[in-house]
Design an enzyme around this catalytic site. Structure first.
Site, mmCIF file in Angstrom:
data_model
loop_
_atom_site.group_PDB
_atom_site.id
_atom_site.type_symbol
_atom_site.label_atom_id
_atom_site.label_comp_id
_atom_site.label_asym_id
_atom_site.label_seq_id
_atom_site.Cartn_x
_atom_site.Cartn_y
_atom_site.Cartn_z
ATOM 1 N N GLU A 54 44.960 39.329 44.570
ATOM 2 C CA GLU A 54 44.283 40.606 44.375
ATOM 3 C C GLU A 54 43.722 41.208 45.650
ATOM 4 O OE1 GLU A 54 41.948 43.884 43.107
ATOM 5 O OE2 GLU A 54 41.210 42.210 44.300
ATOM 6 N N ASP A 55 43.179 40.374 46.529
ATOM 7 C CA ASP A 55 42.620 40.930 47.760
ATOM 8 C C ASP A 55 42.944 40.020 48.934
ATOM 9 O OD1 ASP A 55 41.415 42.850 49.261
ATOM 10 O OD2 ASP A 55 39.362 42.383 48.660
ATOM 11 N N HIS A 116 37.534 38.115 42.933
ATOM 12 C CA HIS A 116 38.039 39.493 42.924
ATOM 13 C C HIS A 116 38.130 39.963 44.385
ATOM 14 C CE1 HIS A 116 37.888 43.489 40.411
ATOM 15 N NE2 HIS A 116 38.894 43.454 41.275
ATOM 16 N N HIS A 136 33.412 36.867 39.054
ATOM 17 C CA HIS A 136 33.034 37.285 37.703
ATOM 18 C C HIS A 136 32.821 36.055 36.826
ATOM 19 C CE1 HIS A 136 33.976 41.390 38.796
ATOM 20 N NE2 HIS A 136 35.202 41.024 39.141
ATOM 21 N N ASN A 171 33.459 45.352 42.104
ATOM 22 C CA ASN A 171 34.910 45.277 42.272
ATOM 23 C C ASN A 171 35.272 44.751 43.647
ATOM 24 O OD1 ASN A 171 37.657 46.337 43.074
ATOM 25 N ND2 ASN A 171 37.657 47.016 40.954
ATOM 26 N N ASP A 172 34.736 45.389 44.682
ATOM 27 C CA ASP A 172 35.092 45.008 46.047
ATOM 28 C C ASP A 172 33.851 45.013 46.921
ATOM 29 O OD1 ASP A 172 36.793 44.176 48.066
ATOM 30 O OD2 ASP A 172 37.532 46.180 48.541
ATOM 31 N N ASN A 227 36.444 51.554 43.688
ATOM 32 C CA ASN A 227 37.266 50.352 43.767
ATOM 33 C C ASN A 227 37.189 49.743 45.166
ATOM 34 O OD1 ASN A 227 39.474 48.457 43.572
ATOM 35 N ND2 ASN A 227 40.196 49.601 41.829
ATOM 36 N N ASP A 272 44.044 50.975 44.933
ATOM 37 C CA ASP A 272 43.164 49.876 44.579
ATOM 38 C C ASP A 272 42.320 49.489 45.793
ATOM 39 O OD1 ASP A 272 42.134 47.359 43.626
ATOM 40 O OD2 ASP A 272 43.770 47.274 42.190
ATOM 41 N N ASN A 273 42.771 48.527 46.575
ATOM 42 C CA ASN A 273 42.016 48.076 47.750
ATOM 43 C C ASN A 273 42.471 48.790 49.018
ATOM 44 O OD1 ASN A 273 40.289 46.070 46.559
ATOM 45 N ND2 ASN A 273 42.113 44.795 46.261
#
Length: 359
Positions: A54-55, A116, A136, A171-172, A227, A272-273
């Site tokens: 995801e990141d 995340h 989370h 989220n980030d 985000n 998103d990122n």
């Protein structure tokens, strides 16, 4: 008779409102968009990253840290794995391109780890590398885990868990000090049902929070879905991706750590990122070209992936370029993209990770 008429009118009005909100959501998620393939040369799917990537955060020496195994606590998003989340490292200077799982400390709750967004900060006084990870909990609460990264041992040391009422739906994150950071909240509500309602209402209720041991405060708001977040190489500006408004916001940092809006740049995708090239200052974004497909999660019509590059973002005419696009046949639901040398690393919410040569 009067009650029946009232109920009928109420149901009709509610149905009309719901229909209008769904149409609005489809518009914001670019549900009608068709994607043309735009591949890069020498692309390789990376091993060991089958539960997402995801990141990504890349160190100056080419070591990429990657979060995987996200079970996103948002409305309508199923968990694609039952396994705990993990952090991997990948040496982008090694031709083998083999991600390696980092050893985690024994004093850390691995079973419920659900990483995340991530960010790294290097203390220039002693070279210590700090890794900040959005985590989370099983109850969908958000917290930030602070680690040090021991590169020689390929391991993490857990320092502390950070929680605060303002960090309610993180989220980030982008680190700006040993214990300080900016974080995005992608929802206003924390209750699962209310998150569904919030998504349909489509209101700009999300924000950015600054955290330090001395002060915690909201520093920017008015986002539909705050985000990705990152910082310019000179640390003077912060970039915030509004996923459901299809743009990137440029904000100026103030001495009190507040943020002042400078401009926004349309990206034409559901991004998103955001990663920032430390050499050029270019922005690299992992995007969902049609996020409605990402919400539907159909393998018969899979969500695609897209990488957007923004050059000269502080000029009057930033250059927005599509660098990569795939209809889901190679890689689904891209969430992050980062450049190192002539390589482009693309991560996803729940699928695989891809490394390609840049043209």
């Amino acid at each position: 008779m009067g009650k029946l008429v009232f109920v009928s009118l109420f149901v009709a009005a509610l149905s009309a409102l719901l229909g209008e909100r769904i149409i609005n959501l489809r518009k914001r998620t670019l549900a009608s968009r068709e994607l043309t393939q735009n591949h890069l040369p020498n692309c390789t799917l990376l091993k060991n990253l089958d539960n997402g990537s995801e990141d990504v955060a890349i160190l100056p020496n080419g070591i990429a840290l990657i979060s995987t195994g996200l079970k996103y606590p948002g409305p309508g998003v199923p968990a694609f794995t039952d396994n705990p989340g993990k952090i991997f490292s990948l040496d982008l200077q090694d031709s083998r391109m083999k991600p390696v799982e980092l050893r985690m400390p024994r004093n850390f709750d691995l079973d419920s780890f659900n990483p995340h967004g991530i960010s790294v900060y290097t203390d220039q006084s002693d070279g210590t590398i700090y890794l900040f990870v959005v985590n989370h909990t099983p109850h969908h609460n958000s917290q930030v885990e602070l680690f040090t990264f021991l590169e020689d041992e390929n391991s993490l040391v857990h320092l502390k868990t950070i929680t605060h009422e303002l960090l309610h739906s993180v989220n980030d994150i982008v680190a700006v000090g040993v214990e300080s950071f900016y974080a995005t909240n992608d929802h206003y509500f924390t209750h699962e049902t209310l998150k569904h309602v919030e998504l349909l209402l489509g209101q700009p209720w999300c924000n950015v929070v600054y955290f330090s041991p001395d002060e915690v405060k909201v520093v920017a708001d008015g986002y539909y879905f705050a985000n990705g977040i990152n910082i310019s190489p000179d640390t003077r500006h912060v970039y915030v991706v509004d996923l459901l408004d299809n743009n990137v916001h440029v904000l100026e940092r103030k001495p009190d750590h507040g943020l002042v809006s400078v401009k926004s740049v349309a990206v034409g995708s559901v991004c998103d990122n955001v990663e920032v090239d430390p050499e050029t200052g270019d922005l690299w974004l992992g995007c969902h070209p049609n996020a409605w497909k990402a919400l539907m999660h159909s393998l018969e019509d899979p969500p695609g992936s897209e990488v957007i590059q923004i050059q000269n973002i502080h000029s009057e005419q930033p250059v927005v370029t599509q660098v990569y696009a795939d209809n889901g046949s190679v890689i689904m639901a891209s969430s992050v993209a980062a450049r190192y040398g002539g390589k482009l690393l693309i991560g996803t919410v729940y699928h695989k990770a891809l490394c390609c040569d840049l043209k």
